[in-house]
Design a protein around this motif. Structure first.
Motif, PDB file in Angstrom:
ATOM      1  N   ALA A  34       0.996  -1.206  -0.229  1.00 42.54           N
ATOM      2  CA  ALA A  34      -0.005  -0.195   0.128  1.00 42.54           C
ATOM      3  C   ALA A  34       1.011   1.632  -0.197  1.00 42.54           C
ATOM      4  O   ALA A  34       0.553   1.945  -0.388  1.00 42.54           O
ATOM      5  N   GLN A  35       2.343   1.430   1.200  1.00 42.08           N
ATOM      6  CA  GLN A  35       3.096   2.167   0.863  1.00 42.08           C
ATOM      7  C   GLN A  35       3.825   2.303  -0.498  1.00 42.08           C
ATOM      8  O   GLN A  35       3.648   3.765  -0.672  1.00 42.08           O
ATOM      9  N   TRP A  75       2.336  12.042   9.159  1.00 45.39           N
ATOM     10  CA  TRP A  75       1.615  11.219   9.313  1.00 45.39           C
ATOM     11  C   TRP A  75       1.449   9.679   9.294  1.00 45.39           C
ATOM     12  O   TRP A  75       2.790   9.062   8.364  1.00 45.39           O
ATOM     13  N   ARG A  76       1.501   8.915  10.720  1.00 40.86           N
ATOM     14  CA  ARG A  76       1.482   7.148  10.519  1.00 40.86           C
ATOM     15  C   ARG A  76      -0.143   6.884  10.371  1.00 40.86           C
ATOM     16  O   ARG A  76       0.060   6.856  11.972  1.00 40.86           O
ATOM     17  N   PHE A  77      -0.800   5.988   9.758  1.00 37.23           N
ATOM     18  CA  PHE A  77      -1.654   5.834   9.947  1.00 37.23           C
ATOM     19  C   PHE A  77      -1.906   4.009   9.344  1.00 37.23           C
ATOM     20  O   PHE A  77      -1.036   4.006   7.794  1.00 37.23           O
ATOM     21  N   TRP A  78      -2.185   2.893   9.559  1.00 33.94           N
ATOM     22  CA  TRP A  78      -2.777   1.834   8.928  1.00 33.94           C
ATOM     23  C   TRP A  78      -1.297   1.193   8.112  1.00 33.94           C
ATOM     24  O   TRP A  78      -0.835   0.564   7.184  1.00 33.94           O
ATOM     25  N   GLY A  79      -0.154   1.660   9.182  1.00 39.53           N
ATOM     26  CA  GLY A  79       1.190   0.969   8.700  1.00 39.53           C
ATOM     27  C   GLY A  79       1.687   1.909   7.304  1.00 39.53           C
ATOM     28  O   GLY A  79       2.548   1.593   7.348  1.00 39.53           O
ATOM     29  N   LEU A  80       0.793   2.986   7.364  1.00 40.49           N
ATOM     30  CA  LEU A  80       1.303   4.329   5.960  1.00 40.49           C
ATOM     31  C   LEU A  80       1.808   5.511   6.586  1.00 40.49           C
ATOM     32  O   LEU A  80       1.751   5.145   7.526  1.00 40.49           O
ATOM     33  N   ARG A  81       2.450   5.705   6.127  1.00 43.28           N
ATOM     34  CA  ARG A  81       3.772   6.806   6.394  1.00 43.28           C
ATOM     35  C   ARG A  81       2.908   7.875   5.057  1.00 43.28           C
ATOM     36  O   ARG A  81       3.698   8.322   4.421  1.00 43.28           O
TER      37      ARG A  81
END
Lengths: 299, 290
Positions: free
Chosen positions: A3-4, A130-136
Motif C-alpha cells: 500500500a505504501q 502522519w502514520r496510520f494503517w502502517g502507512l507513512r
C-alpha cells in the motif's frame, strides 16, 4: 508495504501527469514535439527557488513559477514554431528550433545557478509526517497529490466545459475549418502553450520540493519520461496521458521497490521494453486514434 | 601548415566519425522511416568491437566486421516490429530501443565495464582510416541516389500508398534501408571504439541521438549534401565560438533557431529549392528578338 508503494507511485504519477498533459496538449493541437518542454519545467523550479531564496513565501514562488513558465512557453511558441508553421515545416524543423530554445534556456539557468545543485531551505515546506494503517504519509506528498489533481481537474474543466476549450478542440481537429468558424488559431496556439508551460512549471516546483535537487539539467529525464507517457497514452489524448502517467509512476515505483538487486539495474530496460511491446500490440497507444501519430507532410 | 593540421586533427576526426553517424540516420529518413535507432545501433557496434578487442584480443579488422554485422543484424530484427508503426510512434519505439541498449550496457558490468566504461582499447583507427570510411559511405549514399533503390526510397517517403500501387515492396525496402543504416552505424561505432581508447554507455544515449538528428535536419534531410553540411556546421561552430566560453551553448541554440526559421527544410534542401524556383521563374527569351 504494498500500500505504501502504491501511494508513493500515485504521488509520482501525479507529477508526471502535470508534465505530460502540457506536452500532449501541444502535440494534439500542433503536431509538434516541443523538446523545450523539459527546460520550461526546469525554469519553474528555478523561479520558485529564487523567489524563496529572496525571502518570498512559497505560495508566491509557486504562483510566479506557474505564470513565468507559462510566459516562457508562449515565447518558445512565438520564436520556434510560428514561422515554421506558416511554411508547413514545423514537424521536423520544430525539433531543431525547440532543441535550440532548450539549449538557450538551460545555458541561462546554468549561468544563474553557477552549475550548482540548488535546494529549497529546510522547512520551506513544513515537514509533517502522519502514520496510520502502517502507512507513512508526509504533508508534502498530500500537497503534491492535491495540487496535481486540482490542476488536472481545472485543465479538464477548461478543455471540456468552456468556450475556450471548445475552440482548442476545434483547432485540434481541423485548423482550417476552425478558422472558417471565426476562431483565431494564433491566439489559441498561444493560450495552449501558456497552459502547457504553466502545468510544467508547477510540476517543476513540486519536483524541486520533493527531491530537493534543482539543477539546470533536471528537465532531461522528464522529457524522456514525458515522451514515453504521451505515447503510452496515445498522442494528443488527455485522458490517455492521465492514465499513462499514473501507470508509469506506479510501474517505476514498483520496479524500484520489488526488483531483486541483481537485476535492478535493468529497471529502465524493462520499462522501455514494455513500452516497445505495448506499441506492437496497440500501435496507437492505449487511447490514441489512428491518425494522430501520422506525419502530415513528408516531402 | 603542419602545425595547423596537428592542432585541428581531433576536430577533423570528430567530424569524420559524426559524418558516418549522420549518414546512417539520413538513410532511414530517406526511406520514410522516422527511426531514431542510430544511436543504439552505433552503441551495439562500438561495444561489439570494443569487447572483442579488450576481452578476446581480436584483430581490429575482425572487430570492425563483427560490429558492422551486429549493427545491420540488430537493425534488421528491429525493422520487423517497426513495420507495424508509423510516424512519431516509430520515433518513440526507437527511442525506447536506444534506452534499452544504454541500460543493458550500463548493467552488464562484467562484460562492458558498466558505468566505469570499457577502457584500454588499443587505438588502431587513425585519421586516414576514418577518412576512407567516411568517403566510402559518402560514395555509397551518392551512388544509391542514382539507382532504382534511391528512387524507390523517394517514392515511399513521399507517398506510401502511391509507391505500393507502383509495385514498390514497402516492408522489404524499409528493411533494406534499416540494414544499411545499421551497418553504417555499427561500422562507425567500431571506428569510434578503436579511435577513442575508451567507451562509456552514456556516449550513445539520448543526447547523442538528438545531436545526430540535428545534423541531418539542419543540413537537409533529402539531398545527399545535407548531412555533410549539417555535420560540418554543427561540429565546427562550437569550435569557432570557443572564445565565448560559457556563452557557447547559448550562441549554438540561437543559431539553431535562426537557421531553421529562415531555411526551414534544412540548409541544403532549402537552397536547392530556392535555386530551382528561381530558374523556373526566369522568363524564356523571346524567339524573334535579335
Amino acid at each position: 508495504m504494498l500500500a505504501q508503494q502504491l501511494l508513493n507511485g500515485f504521488v509520482v504519477g501525479g507529477v508526471y501527469a502535470l508534465f505530460a498533459l502540457g506536452f500532449t496538449l501541444v502535440f494534439g493541437i500542433q503536431r509538434v514535439l516541443n523538446l523545450a518542454h523539459g527546460a520550461i519545467f526546469m525554469s519553474g523550479a528555478f523561479i520558485a527557488y529564487y523567489t524563496v531564496a529572496a525571502g518570498g513565501p512559497l505560495w508566491l514562488g509557486l504562483a510566479l513559477a506557474v505564470i513565468g513558465s507559462g510566459l516562457i512557453s508562449v515565447l518558445v511558441e512565438i520564436v520556434c514554431f510560428r514561422r515554421l508553421r506558416r511554411s508547413g515545416d514545423e514537424e521536423f524543423g520544430g525539433i531543431i528550433s525547440s532543441i535550440g530554445a532548450s539549449l538557450v534556456i538551460m545555458t541561462i539557468a546554468q549561468r544563474i545557478s553557477d552549475t550548482q545543485v540548488l535546494r529549497f531551505p529546510f522547512e520551506t515546506f513544513p515537514v509533517i509526517i502522519w502514520r496510520f494503517w502502517g502507512l507513512r504519509v508526509s504533508a508534502l506528498q498530500l500537497f503534491m497529490l492535491a495540487l496535481a489533481l486540482a490542476l488536472v481537474v481545472v485543465l479538464g474543466w477548461f478543455i471540456y466545459r468552456t468556450a475556450f476549450g471548445r475552440q482548442v478542440r476545434a483547432v485540434t481537429q481541423n485548423e482550417r475549418a476552425a478558422m472558417l468558424m471565426g476562431i483565431n488559431p494564433v491566439r489559441i496556439h498561444m493560450q495552449t502553450f501558456f497552459l502547457s508551460g504553466a502545468l510544467a512549471g508547477a510540476a517543476g516546483v513540486l519536483v524541486g520540493l520533493a527531491f530537493s535537487s534543482i539543477r539546470y539539467t533536471m528537465g532531461e529525464p522528464f522529457l524522456m519520461y514525458g515522451f514515453v507517457i504521451i505515447i503510452l497514452g496515445g498522442l494528443g489524448s488527455i485522458p490517455g496521458a492521465l492514465l499513462a502517467s499514473f501507470l508509469f509512476g506506479m510501474g517505476q515505483t514498483m520496479l524500484t521497490a520489488y526488483m531483486p538487486s541483481a537485476i535492478s539495474g535493468l529497471n529502465e530496460a524493462f520499462i522501455f521494453a514494455a513500452l516497445f511491446l505495448l506499441l506492437l500490440f496497440r500501435p496507437h497507444g492505449l487511447m490514441g486514434r489512428e491518425a494522430a501519430g501520422a506525419l502530415r507532410g513528408r516531402r | 601548415m603542419g602545425q595547423w593540421i596537428i592542432a585541428y586533427t581531433p576536430l577533423v576526426d570528430l567530424f569524420l566519425l559524426h559524418l558516418g553517424f549522420a549518414y546512417a540516420q539520413y538513410i532511414v529518413l530517406r526511406a520514410g522511416v522516422f527511426s531514431l535507432a542510430t544511436a543504439g545501433l552505433a552503441g551495439i557496434g562500438a561495444y561489439t568491437a570494443g569487447v572483442l578487442a579488450v576481452k578476446l584480443g581480436a584483430h581490429p579488422a575482425l572487430g570492425v566486421a563483427a560490429a558492422t554485422l551486429a549493427g545491420s543484424g540488430a537493425a534488421l530484427v528491429l525493422s520487423l516490429p517497426l513495420a507495424r508503426l508509423r510516424g512519431v510512434y516509430q520515433a518513440i519505439a526507437t527511442v525506447a530501443f536506444v534506452q534499452i541498449v544504454y541500460s543493458v550496457n550500463l548493467w552488464a558490468e562484467p562484460v562492458t565495464g558498466g558505468a566505469m566504461g570499457l577502457n584500454n582499447i588499443p587505438r588502431t583507427a587513425g585519421t586516414g582510416v576514418l577518412a576512407v570510411a567516411a568517403l566510402g559511405t559518402l560514395y555509397l549514399v551518392w551512388a544509391m541516389e542514382r539507382t532504382r533503390l534511391g528512387r524507390a526510397f523517394n517514392a515511399i517517403r513521399q507517398d506510401e500508398a502511391m509507391a505500393a500501387t507502383l509495385g514498390v515492396d514497402i516492408v522489404r525496402h524499409q528493411a533494406l534501408a534499416f540494414a544499411l543504416s545499421g551497418a553504417i552505424a555499427g561500422l562507425f561505432g567500431a571506428l569510434e571504439a578503436y579511435h577513442a581508447y575508451a567507451l562509456d554507455p552514456g556516449q550513445f544515449a539520448f543526447p547523442f541521438l538528438i545531436a545526430i538528428l540535428s545534423y541531418v535536419i539542419l543540413g537537409g534531410r533529402n539531398s545527399v549534401a545535407g548531412p555533410l553540411i549539417g555535420t560540418a556546421i554543427l561540429i565546427i561552430l562550437p569550435e569557432l565560438a570557443r572564445p565565448l566560453a560559457e556563452n557557447r551553448m547559448l550562441i549554438y541554440g540561437v543559431m539553431l533557431i535562426l537557421v531553421i526559421n529562415f531555411l526551414p527544410r534544412g540548409i541544403a534542401d532549402s537552397l536547392i529549392l530556392a535555386w530551382r524556383a528561381r530558374r523556373l521563374a526566369r522568363p524564356e527569351p523571346a524567339a524573334g528578338e535579335p
